[in-house]
Design a protein around this motif. Structure first.
Motif, PDB file in Angstrom:
ATOM      1  N   ASP A  45       0.823  -1.213   0.000  1.00  0.00           N
ATOM      2  CA  ASP A  45       0.000   0.000   0.000  1.00  0.00           C
ATOM      3  C   ASP A  45       0.852   1.255   0.000  1.00  0.00           C
ATOM      4  O   ASP A  45       0.375   2.336  -0.362  1.00  0.00           O
ATOM      5  CB  ASP A  45      -0.933   0.013   1.218  1.00  0.00           C
ATOM      6  CG  ASP A  45      -2.015  -1.052   1.134  1.00  0.00           C
ATOM      7  OD1 ASP A  45      -2.398  -1.408  -0.001  1.00  0.00           O
ATOM      8  OD2 ASP A  45      -2.456  -1.541   2.187  1.00  0.00           O
ATOM      9  N   PRO A  47       3.691   2.807  -1.772  1.00  0.00           N
ATOM     10  CA  PRO A  47       4.122   1.510  -2.281  1.00  0.00           C
ATOM     11  C   PRO A  47       5.654   1.373  -2.216  1.00  0.00           C
ATOM     12  O   PRO A  47       6.383   2.211  -2.769  1.00  0.00           O
ATOM     13  CB  PRO A  47       3.646   1.531  -3.719  1.00  0.00           C
ATOM     14  CG  PRO A  47       3.701   3.001  -4.081  1.00  0.00           C
ATOM     15  CD  PRO A  47       3.532   3.799  -2.823  1.00  0.00           C
ATOM     16  N   PHE A 129      -2.181  -3.718  -7.960  1.00  0.00           N
ATOM     17  CA  PHE A 129      -2.561  -2.309  -8.083  1.00  0.00           C
ATOM     18  C   PHE A 129      -2.828  -1.902  -9.529  1.00  0.00           C
ATOM     19  O   PHE A 129      -3.288  -0.783  -9.796  1.00  0.00           O
ATOM     20  CB  PHE A 129      -1.500  -1.388  -7.469  1.00  0.00           C
ATOM     21  CG  PHE A 129      -0.182  -1.347  -8.213  1.00  0.00           C
ATOM     22  CD1 PHE A 129       0.015  -0.466  -9.255  1.00  0.00           C
ATOM     23  CD2 PHE A 129       0.868  -2.176  -7.835  1.00  0.00           C
ATOM     24  CE1 PHE A 129       1.228  -0.414  -9.937  1.00  0.00           C
ATOM     25  CE2 PHE A 129       2.085  -2.129  -8.496  1.00  0.00           C
ATOM     26  CZ  PHE A 129       2.267  -1.253  -9.556  1.00  0.00           C
ATOM     27  N   ALA A 130      -2.555  -2.808 -10.475  1.00  0.00           N
ATOM     28  CA  ALA A 130      -2.825  -2.490 -11.882  1.00  0.00           C
ATOM     29  C   ALA A 130      -2.942  -3.782 -12.674  1.00  0.00           C
ATOM     30  O   ALA A 130      -2.206  -4.737 -12.432  1.00  0.00           O
ATOM     31  CB  ALA A 130      -1.705  -1.626 -12.468  1.00  0.00           C
ATOM     32  N   LEU A 212      -1.247   4.578 -14.259  1.00  0.00           N
ATOM     33  CA  LEU A 212      -1.104   5.186 -12.935  1.00  0.00           C
ATOM     34  C   LEU A 212      -1.572   6.640 -12.948  1.00  0.00           C
ATOM     35  O   LEU A 212      -2.251   7.093 -12.023  1.00  0.00           O
ATOM     36  CB  LEU A 212       0.348   5.102 -12.472  1.00  0.00           C
ATOM     37  CG  LEU A 212       0.889   3.713 -12.137  1.00  0.00           C
ATOM     38  CD1 LEU A 212       2.374   3.793 -11.779  1.00  0.00           C
ATOM     39  CD2 LEU A 212       0.110   3.079 -10.996  1.00  0.00           C
ATOM     40  N   ARG A 213      -1.197   7.363 -13.998  1.00  0.00           N
ATOM     41  CA  ARG A 213      -1.558   8.790 -14.067  1.00  0.00           C
ATOM     42  C   ARG A 213      -3.069   8.977 -14.093  1.00  0.00           C
ATOM     43  O   ARG A 213      -3.608   9.901 -13.467  1.00  0.00           O
ATOM     44  CB  ARG A 213      -0.914   9.435 -15.296  1.00  0.00           C
ATOM     45  CG  ARG A 213      -1.242  10.910 -15.449  1.00  0.00           C
ATOM     46  CD  ARG A 213      -0.437  11.553 -16.552  1.00  0.00           C
ATOM     47  NE  ARG A 213      -0.680  10.982 -17.847  1.00  0.00           N
ATOM     48  CZ  ARG A 213      -1.740  11.270 -18.617  1.00  0.00           C
ATOM     49  NH1 ARG A 213      -2.659  12.121 -18.184  1.00  0.00           N
ATOM     50  NH2 ARG A 213      -1.888  10.706 -19.805  1.00  0.00           N
ATOM     51  N   GLN A 215      -5.513   6.342 -13.485  1.00  0.00           N
ATOM     52  CA  GLN A 215      -6.313   5.492 -12.601  1.00  0.00           C
ATOM     53  C   GLN A 215      -5.832   5.463 -11.148  1.00  0.00           C
ATOM     54  O   GLN A 215      -6.609   5.171 -10.234  1.00  0.00           O
ATOM     55  CB  GLN A 215      -6.306   4.048 -13.142  1.00  0.00           C
ATOM     56  CG  GLN A 215      -6.757   3.914 -14.584  1.00  0.00           C
ATOM     57  CD  GLN A 215      -8.203   4.323 -14.779  1.00  0.00           C
ATOM     58  OE1 GLN A 215      -9.048   4.053 -13.930  1.00  0.00           O
ATOM     59  NE2 GLN A 215      -8.501   4.962 -15.900  1.00  0.00           N
ATOM     60  N   ARG A 216      -4.555   5.753 -10.928  1.00  0.00           N
ATOM     61  CA  ARG A 216      -3.974   5.729  -9.584  1.00  0.00           C
ATOM     62  C   ARG A 216      -3.154   6.996  -9.364  1.00  0.00           C
ATOM     63  O   ARG A 216      -1.936   6.958  -9.238  1.00  0.00           O
ATOM     64  CB  ARG A 216      -3.073   4.496  -9.404  1.00  0.00           C
ATOM     65  CG  ARG A 216      -3.753   3.161  -9.609  1.00  0.00           C
ATOM     66  CD  ARG A 216      -4.640   2.796  -8.422  1.00  0.00           C
ATOM     67  NE  ARG A 216      -5.164   1.445  -8.571  1.00  0.00           N
ATOM     68  CZ  ARG A 216      -6.280   1.134  -9.194  1.00  0.00           C
ATOM     69  NH1 ARG A 216      -7.018   2.114  -9.748  1.00  0.00           N
ATOM     70  NH2 ARG A 216      -6.698  -0.121  -9.290  1.00  0.00           N
ATOM     71  N   ASN A 218      -2.563   9.102  -6.931  1.00  0.00           N
ATOM     72  CA  ASN A 218      -1.703   9.226  -5.750  1.00  0.00           C
ATOM     73  C   ASN A 218      -0.431   8.409  -5.900  1.00  0.00           C
ATOM     74  O   ASN A 218       0.666   8.866  -5.550  1.00  0.00           O
ATOM     75  CB  ASN A 218      -2.464   8.800  -4.490  1.00  0.00           C
ATOM     76  CG  ASN A 218      -3.537   9.801  -4.106  1.00  0.00           C
ATOM     77  OD1 ASN A 218      -3.449  10.984  -4.429  1.00  0.00           O
ATOM     78  ND2 ASN A 218      -4.569   9.321  -3.425  1.00  0.00           N
ATOM     79  N   HIS A 219      -0.576   7.201  -6.421  1.00  0.00           N
ATOM     80  CA  HIS A 219       0.584   6.338  -6.681  1.00  0.00           C
ATOM     81  C   HIS A 219       1.488   7.008  -7.718  1.00  0.00           C
ATOM     82  O   HIS A 219       2.716   7.044  -7.567  1.00  0.00           O
ATOM     83  CB  HIS A 219       0.093   4.978  -7.189  1.00  0.00           C
ATOM     84  CG  HIS A 219       1.128   3.904  -7.203  1.00  0.00           C
ATOM     85  ND1 HIS A 219       0.817   2.575  -7.095  1.00  0.00           N
ATOM     86  CD2 HIS A 219       2.479   3.949  -7.324  1.00  0.00           C
ATOM     87  CE1 HIS A 219       1.921   1.846  -7.144  1.00  0.00           C
ATOM     88  NE2 HIS A 219       2.944   2.673  -7.291  1.00  0.00           N
ATOM     89  N   PHE A 220       0.876   7.558  -8.754  1.00  0.00           N
ATOM     90  CA  PHE A 220       1.629   8.247  -9.803  1.00  0.00           C
ATOM     91  C   PHE A 220       2.403   9.422  -9.222  1.00  0.00           C
ATOM     92  O   PHE A 220       3.592   9.610  -9.523  1.00  0.00           O
ATOM     93  CB  PHE A 220       0.665   8.728 -10.885  1.00  0.00           C
ATOM     94  CG  PHE A 220       1.336   9.476 -12.012  1.00  0.00           C
ATOM     95  CD1 PHE A 220       2.051   8.808 -12.980  1.00  0.00           C
ATOM     96  CD2 PHE A 220       1.241  10.863 -12.088  1.00  0.00           C
ATOM     97  CE1 PHE A 220       2.671   9.496 -14.025  1.00  0.00           C
ATOM     98  CE2 PHE A 220       1.848  11.560 -13.113  1.00  0.00           C
ATOM     99  CZ  PHE A 220       2.570  10.877 -14.088  1.00  0.00           C
TER     100      PHE A 220
END
Length: 229
Positions: A45, A47, A129-130, A212-213, A215-216, A218-220
């Protein structure tokens, strides 16, 4: 036993698939494969892995058994300042050893005695996560000359299930002594294709990067701040 290989690769934008394939054919490229596969990426999480530029995925080709892969940075800098476009260099570990190394990085302990992949995933707190489905067309280029150190260089054209297309020129070598020559050959191919600009606006966005940009976010953002994307 897990295999070891070093990938030297450079991505480029795909504007017209038809024109690109014509260009590759003129460069003595041969279409050698067309496959569909699914990549599922795993991390904690936090990550933990991706922020250290380690990418653990489970790749499954249609109708075949899947396999674990871990892409990790080498001791050689990805870019030495001479390339026309950014070049990425990763060592790829395959099989259960890929999951062991990933779990070891997260837990900071030796997990060589753990044989079951599910146990390793739980131990490391690794979660998906993807998930990306890709249709890939692979072209193989003939060696630039008979004395070429790198005999097989491939051009992959990927179309993801969310509509993103990207091209990649890739050379696979078995030791770091060959990385410089692989970089030079990839750079020469890029120039022949008319891809010479290092302008950030012309930077090709990889499938996972775009995922990531969009759909995710925060991760991006964390990856951008860590300098891994």
């Amino acid at each position: 036993m897990a295999s070891r290989e070093i990938e030297v690769e450079a991505k480029f934008k795909v504007s017209s698939l038809e024109e690109l394939e014509k260009q590759i054919s003129v460069m003595n490229g041969e279409r050698t494969a067309s496959k569909e596969f699914t990549d599922e990426y795993f991390d904690t999480d936090t990550p933990t892995l991706t922020l250290q530029n380690h990418w653990l995925r489970y790749r499954k080709y249609a109708g075949m058994e899947g396999s674990w892969q871990l892409k990790k940075p080498t001791n050689v800098a990805s870019n030495d300042g001479t390339e026309s476009i950014p070049v990425a260099i990763y060592e790829e570990i395959e099989g259960i050893q890929a999951v062991r190394i990933a779990t070891s990085i997260i837990t900071e302990r030796d997990v060589d005695d753990v044989e079951d992949e599910r146990s390793l995933l739980l131990l490391g707190g690794l979660k998906s996560f993807a998930k990306i489905i890709t249709r890939r067309t692979r072209w193989t280029l003939l060696p630039m000359n008979e004395n070429a150190v790198i005999k097989n260089i491939c051009i992959d054209i990927d179309v993801a299930d969310f509509g993103h297309s990207v091209g990649e020129i890739e050379a696979v070598v078995d030791n770091e002594d060959k990385i410089s020559e692989a970089r030079n050959q990839i750079d020469a191919i890029m120039k022949e294709m008319g891809i010479e600009s290092a302008n950030p606006e012309d930077k090709a966005e990889g499938k996972l990067e775009m995922f990531l940009r969009t759909q995710r976010p925060n991760h991006f953002r964390l990856c951008i701040e860590a300098g891994v994307l």
